[in-house]
Scaffold this active site. Structure first.
Site, short mmCIF file in Angstrom:
data_model
loop_
_atom_site.label_atom_id
_atom_site.label_comp_id
_atom_site.label_asym_id
_atom_site.label_seq_id
_atom_site.Cartn_x
_atom_site.Cartn_y
_atom_site.Cartn_z
N ARG A 8 0.84 -1.20 0.00
CA ARG A 8 0.00 0.00 0.00
C ARG A 8 0.88 1.24 0.00
O ARG A 8 1.13 1.83 -1.03
CB ARG A 8 -0.97 -0.02 1.20
N ASP A 9 1.38 1.61 1.15
CA ASP A 9 2.17 2.84 1.21
C ASP A 9 3.47 2.71 0.43
O ASP A 9 4.02 3.71 -0.02
CB ASP A 9 2.46 3.19 2.67
N HIS A 200 4.03 4.78 12.41
CA HIS A 200 4.29 4.69 10.97
C HIS A 200 5.33 5.76 10.63
O HIS A 200 5.03 6.95 10.61
CB HIS A 200 3.00 4.93 10.18
N HIS A 202 8.67 7.39 8.28
CA HIS A 202 9.37 7.51 7.00
C HIS A 202 10.82 7.87 7.29
O HIS A 202 11.14 8.40 8.35
CB HIS A 202 8.70 8.55 6.11
N CYS A 233 4.15 9.47 0.15
CA CYS A 233 2.78 9.93 -0.06
C CYS A 233 2.71 10.83 -1.29
O CYS A 233 3.42 11.84 -1.36
CB CYS A 233 2.28 10.70 1.17
N ASN A 242 9.31 4.80 3.05
CA ASN A 242 9.04 4.31 4.39
C ASN A 242 10.33 3.83 5.04
O ASN A 242 11.35 3.63 4.38
CB ASN A 242 8.07 3.13 4.33
#
Length: 302
Positions: A8-9, A200, A202, A233, A242
């Protein structure tokens, strides 16, 4: 505990749709290795986030037992409804602490997203599922700058979020430092002790692993990472990859993580990133293919 968010990310900024069969292979390999949880896709509009276009196909290809360890990104009650009807039981309901980023990312104000959350929770619970309150831009916003921690705490304790099992604190731009992470995680844990906390991070400023370790030490029970540090993003200027799953695992050493596990992850991420035309940002993956092969974690080359 690691949640791998590659599908996903990790993928959402690449602009390339990975075939469903390849995604299924990645899910099953990661689950088979022992990765406890995965984020496998998003209900975002495919025209806005093309790499997520086959999320529903991926969900359909997985069995209920596999889906019990998988999370899907949602931003509206309708997203929850559609995902639940396909078999999803773990929902990550996301919006930004800052209005500016929420408008850019989701097309509504933070208050609008929060106001819709009770219905999203109701739908998730009706499906027998769990739903997370995921707050993006908890430290900084690309449009508004530094975020007041009290705003984060106010959202975390808003009655409309009651029913969310976890709180996800996202350092969307990777600009936080360990002391900040420690303070915010500890404050959220103290004031909402009945919920798990997920961090979460980065790695934009090289603090991904350090921030994740700080979060765990302060009371978080899950941290997010992606293979090779893939990701970012598309609606947050300045966001980069990430935190690397390989780096997080090498730092935390869960029982299931062995040199053989690392070798499989390194091979898989190298192949995936080459296919996507993306760089490998994992320092662990770089170290694992070094010539210092007296170290048990170095991957022996044929």
């Amino acid at each position: 505990m690691l949640r791998d968010v590659t599908l996903r990310d990790g993928l959402q900024l690449t602009g390339k749709v990975l075939p469903t069969e390849r995604k299924v292979e990645i899910v099953r390999t990661l689950l088979g290795l022992g990765v406890p949880a995965l984020e496998i896709g998003s209900m975002a509009r495919p025209d806005l986030v093309p790499p997520m276009a086959n999320t529903m196909d991926l969900i359909a290809a997985l069995d209920p037992e596999e889906l019990q360890r998988c999370w899907v990104w949602v931003a509206t009650p309708r997203h929850v409804e559609r995902a639940a009807s396909a078999g999803v039981r773990n929902f990550q309901y996301c919006f930004s602490v800052s209005d500016s980023h929420n408008k850019a990312n989701i097309g509504r104000t933070t208050e609008d997203s929060l106001a819709a959350m009770p219905e999203a929770i109701r739908l998730a619970q009706a499906a027998g599922g769990s739903i997370q309150l995921c707050m993006a831009t908890t430290f900084t916003c690309p449009f508004e700058g530094a975020i007041d921690p009290e705003r984060v705490l106010a959202i975390a304790n808003d009655p409309r979020a009651t029913g969310a099992t976890d709180i996800v604190l996202a350092d969307t731009l990777g600009q936080a430092h360990p002391a900040q992470v420690t303070d915010l995680v500890a404050a959220v844990r103290s004031r909402t002790p009945h919920r798990r906390i997920v961090f979460h991070g980065h790695d934009t400023w090289g603090m991904g692993v350090a921030n994740s370790l700080a979060a765990l030490a302060a009371g978080a029970t899950m941290v997010d990472g992606s293979l090779g540090g893939l990701g970012g993003c598309p609606f947050a200027p300045g966001a980069s990859g990430n935190t690397s799953s390989e780096d997080l695992l090498f730092a935390t050493r869960p029982e299931w993580f062995t040199p053989g596990t690392l070798a499989t992850l390194v091979d898989m991420s190298r192949e995936l990133l080459a296919d996507l035309g993306e760089p490998n940002r994992s320092r662990t993956a770089e170290g694992a293919v070094s010539k210092a092969d007296a170290f048990e974690w170095v991957v022996r080359q044929p």
